[in-house]
Design a protein around this motif. Sequence first.
Motif, PDB file in Angstrom:
ATOM      1  N   UNK A 127      -3.777  -1.816 -12.718  1.00  0.00           N
ATOM      2  CA  UNK A 127      -3.778  -1.304 -11.347  1.00  0.00           C
ATOM      3  C   UNK A 127      -2.680  -2.032 -10.567  1.00  0.00           C
ATOM      4  N   UNK A 128      -1.533  -1.386 -10.471  1.00  0.00           N
ATOM      5  CA  UNK A 128      -0.380  -1.979  -9.811  1.00  0.00           C
ATOM      6  C   UNK A 128      -0.148  -1.338  -8.449  1.00  0.00           C
ATOM      7  N   UNK A 129       0.452  -2.096  -7.555  1.00  0.00           N
ATOM      8  CA  UNK A 129       0.738  -1.589  -6.218  1.00  0.00           C
ATOM      9  C   UNK A 129       2.191  -1.862  -5.885  1.00  0.00           C
ATOM     10  N   UNK A 130       2.962  -0.813  -5.650  1.00  0.00           N
ATOM     11  CA  UNK A 130       4.355  -0.952  -5.244  1.00  0.00           C
ATOM     12  C   UNK A 130       4.437  -1.024  -3.719  1.00  0.00           C
ATOM     13  N   UNK A 131       5.397  -1.758  -3.228  1.00  0.00           N
ATOM     14  CA  UNK A 131       5.528  -1.943  -1.788  1.00  0.00           C
ATOM     15  C   UNK A 131       5.823  -0.627  -1.072  1.00  0.00           C
ATOM     16  N   UNK A 132       5.444  -0.519   0.205  1.00  0.00           N
ATOM     17  CA  UNK A 132       5.828   0.659   0.982  1.00  0.00           C
ATOM     18  C   UNK A 132       7.350   0.810   1.011  1.00  0.00           C
ATOM     19  N   UNK A 133       7.809   2.026   1.071  1.00  0.00           N
ATOM     20  CA  UNK A 133       9.247   2.292   1.017  1.00  0.00           C
ATOM     21  C   UNK A 133       9.991   1.600   2.153  1.00  0.00           C
ATOM     22  N   UNK A 170      -5.016   0.390   0.761  1.00  0.00           N
ATOM     23  CA  UNK A 170      -4.318   1.000   1.884  1.00  0.00           C
ATOM     24  C   UNK A 170      -4.849   0.493   3.226  1.00  0.00           C
ATOM     25  N   UNK A 171      -6.071  -0.014   3.245  1.00  0.00           N
ATOM     26  CA  UNK A 171      -6.562  -0.668   4.459  1.00  0.00           C
ATOM     27  C   UNK A 171      -5.813  -1.965   4.708  1.00  0.00           C
ATOM     28  N   UNK A 172      -5.519  -2.684   3.647  1.00  0.00           N
ATOM     29  CA  UNK A 172      -4.794  -3.955   3.753  1.00  0.00           C
ATOM     30  C   UNK A 172      -3.319  -3.722   4.039  1.00  0.00           C
ATOM     31  N   UNK A 173      -2.750  -2.725   3.358  1.00  0.00           N
ATOM     32  CA  UNK A 173      -1.308  -2.468   3.485  1.00  0.00           C
ATOM     33  C   UNK A 173      -1.052  -0.958   3.556  1.00  0.00           C
ATOM     34  N   UNK A 174      -1.101  -0.384   4.740  1.00  0.00           N
ATOM     35  CA  UNK A 174      -0.809   1.044   4.889  1.00  0.00           C
ATOM     36  C   UNK A 174       0.590   1.378   4.352  1.00  0.00           C
ATOM     37  N   UNK A 175       0.673   2.454   3.623  1.00  0.00           N
ATOM     38  CA  UNK A 175       1.955   2.853   3.057  1.00  0.00           C
ATOM     39  C   UNK A 175       2.214   2.303   1.667  1.00  0.00           C
ATOM     40  N   UNK A 176       1.341   1.394   1.203  1.00  0.00           N
ATOM     41  CA  UNK A 176       1.498   0.875  -0.153  1.00  0.00           C
ATOM     42  C   UNK A 176       1.365   2.016  -1.154  1.00  0.00           C
ATOM     43  N   UNK A 232       0.056 -10.439  -1.028  1.00  0.00           N
ATOM     44  CA  UNK A 232      -0.365 -10.501  -2.429  1.00  0.00           C
ATOM     45  C   UNK A 232      -1.854 -10.832  -2.554  1.00  0.00           C
ATOM     46  N   UNK A 233      -2.272 -11.928  -1.934  1.00  0.00           N
ATOM     47  CA  UNK A 233      -3.658 -12.379  -2.095  1.00  0.00           C
ATOM     48  C   UNK A 233      -4.663 -11.394  -1.493  1.00  0.00           C
ATOM     49  N   UNK A 234      -4.498 -10.945  -0.255  1.00  0.00           N
ATOM     50  CA  UNK A 234      -5.481  -9.982   0.271  1.00  0.00           C
ATOM     51  C   UNK A 234      -5.511  -8.666  -0.495  1.00  0.00           C
ATOM     52  N   UNK A 235      -4.365  -8.254  -1.047  1.00  0.00           N
ATOM     53  CA  UNK A 235      -4.356  -7.032  -1.863  1.00  0.00           C
ATOM     54  C   UNK A 235      -5.154  -7.260  -3.143  1.00  0.00           C
TER      55      UNK A 235
END
Length: 205
Positions: free
Chosen positions: A146-152, A125-131, A163-166
């Motif tokens: 451990x999967x991460x869906x994009x923010x709405x 969430x630091x890399x991508x708030x709302x993820x 992708x890479x920083x996450x």
Amino acid sequence: AAGTSLTAFEFMPRIVMDFVLKHARGTRDPFPVRHDWYTLLEVSGLKPDGSAERIMTQILETALERGLAVDATLASSLGQARDFWRLRESISEAQKYEGGNVKNDVSVPIAKIPDFIARADALVLEVCPGARPLALGHFGDGNVHYNIAQPVDMPKAEFLKLWHPIQQAVNAAVMEFGGSISAEHGIGVMKRDELVEYRKFVPTI
């Protein structure tokens, strides 16, 4: 308690259940009340003598008494068991309808899974708030998908640029808890370069 008769222990968060119930046909919520986490627990008997059912009932009763679980439902037929498994097996397909996904197949010591998830969530969430992190997997072998869906409200292309920083954030959490960046799905092609980078963290025997 189940010993060798334990054949499945799958865990999944509510967000995954929401995805499946929304996008997968023929699925329904197994409980009238929403819960934060769910476990699909399976005990198999070698003989049709009801021993597996007795073991399962004892496990659930003990878990409820000790506050390790807040609710439980037991499949009373093969059809109900298939319905439970459909919830788990529909996850991958249901995720596709929620936009971009960054997927990680990692492992950490079993006792550290909850702490790992909390730490990975914070770093992502630091890399991508709302993820929308969604961790699921097999408790028995420490495997966490451990999967991460994009923010709405974020375009898919913009999310996939992260992708890479996450992945780096997730891998950092894995290393912090003494885990491995690869589990049941192996290294393959995508993790080949990462293997060189992270193998130095693997202790030698």
